[in-house]
Design a protein around this motif. Structure first.
Motif, PDB file in Angstrom:
ATOM      1  N   ILE A 181       1.110   4.282  -3.358  1.00 19.19           N
ATOM      2  CA  ILE A 181       1.496   5.376  -3.257  1.00 19.19           C
ATOM      3  C   ILE A 181       2.528   6.764  -3.098  1.00 19.19           C
ATOM      4  N   SER A 182       3.172   5.310  -2.283  1.00 20.69           N
ATOM      5  CA  SER A 182       4.673   6.749  -2.549  1.00 20.69           C
ATOM      6  C   SER A 182       4.775   7.139  -4.102  1.00 20.69           C
TER       7      SER A 182
ATOM      8  N   LEU B 277      -6.757   5.075  -2.584  1.00 19.31           N
ATOM      9  CA  LEU B 277      -6.188   4.887  -3.762  1.00 19.31           C
ATOM     10  C   LEU B 277      -6.887   6.729  -4.027  1.00 19.31           C
TER      11      LEU B 277
ATOM     12  N   TYR C 188       0.669  -1.501   0.405  1.00 18.24           N
ATOM     13  CA  TYR C 188       0.347   0.043  -0.037  1.00 18.24           C
ATOM     14  C   TYR C 188       0.852   1.415  -0.144  1.00 18.24           C
ATOM     15  N   ASP C 189       1.830   0.989   0.883  1.00 14.20           N
ATOM     16  CA  ASP C 189       1.927   2.563   0.935  1.00 14.20           C
ATOM     17  C   ASP C 189       3.466   3.015  -0.242  1.00 14.20           C
TER      18      ASP C 189
ATOM     19  N   GLU D 252       3.245   7.754  -6.809  1.00 19.01           N
ATOM     20  CA  GLU D 252       2.405   8.674  -7.255  1.00 19.01           C
ATOM     21  C   GLU D 252       1.594   8.022  -8.822  1.00 19.01           C
TER      22      GLU D 252
ATOM     23  N   LYS E 267      -6.563   9.015  -2.738  1.00 16.62           N
ATOM     24  CA  LYS E 267      -4.786  10.093  -2.731  1.00 16.62           C
ATOM     25  C   LYS E 267      -4.957  10.599  -4.331  1.00 16.62           C
TER      26      LYS E 267
END
Length: 119
Positions: free
Chosen positions: A76-77, A98, A72-73, A79, A101
């Motif tokens: 997301i990092s 998601l 997950y992280d 992008e 973000k």
């Protein structure tokens, strides 16, 4: 062309992740591979550890939802613009994360999307 990270990459030619890597490459997309087993696809190493990447347009998942939280992280990092949930990887919890973000979750099949010009 879209820089694509394949999570759940496999060196087994009968796996959909392998076929996706082949077709993405054949269509001119750059691929990066992250998997649970060592190997290579089209001469590219399958990384076992999360790798530092930038300018990733798409993450395509070939990982069971029960194994997704560890990514997950990381995802997301990166992008990415979108994350493709291939059949069997659908994960409503992660899709909500998601969207929060501004990353587009797509329930679809990378192979079908490539074949139909929707990629």
């Amino acid at each position: 062309m879209k820089n694509t990270l394949i999570i759940g990459a496999s060196s087994n030619p009968s796996r959909y992740a392998y076929l996706a890597a082949q077709r993405l490459t054949a269509m001119g997309h750059s691929i990066f591979l992250l998997g649970r087993r060592k190997g290579s696809v089209l001469g590219q190493e399958i990384h076992l550890e999360k790798i530092n990447l930038s300018d990733i347009d798409t993450v395509t998942l070939y990982v069971n939802p029960s194994h997704q939280p560890e990514y997950y992280d990381y995802i997301i990092s990166l992008e990415p613009k979108r994350v493709i949930f291939n059949p069997g990887t659908e994960n409503p919890e992660f899709e909500i994360m998601l969207r929060s973000k501004n990353i587009i979750p797509v329930q679809g099949c990378t192979l079908v999307m490539l074949a139909s010009g929707q990629y």
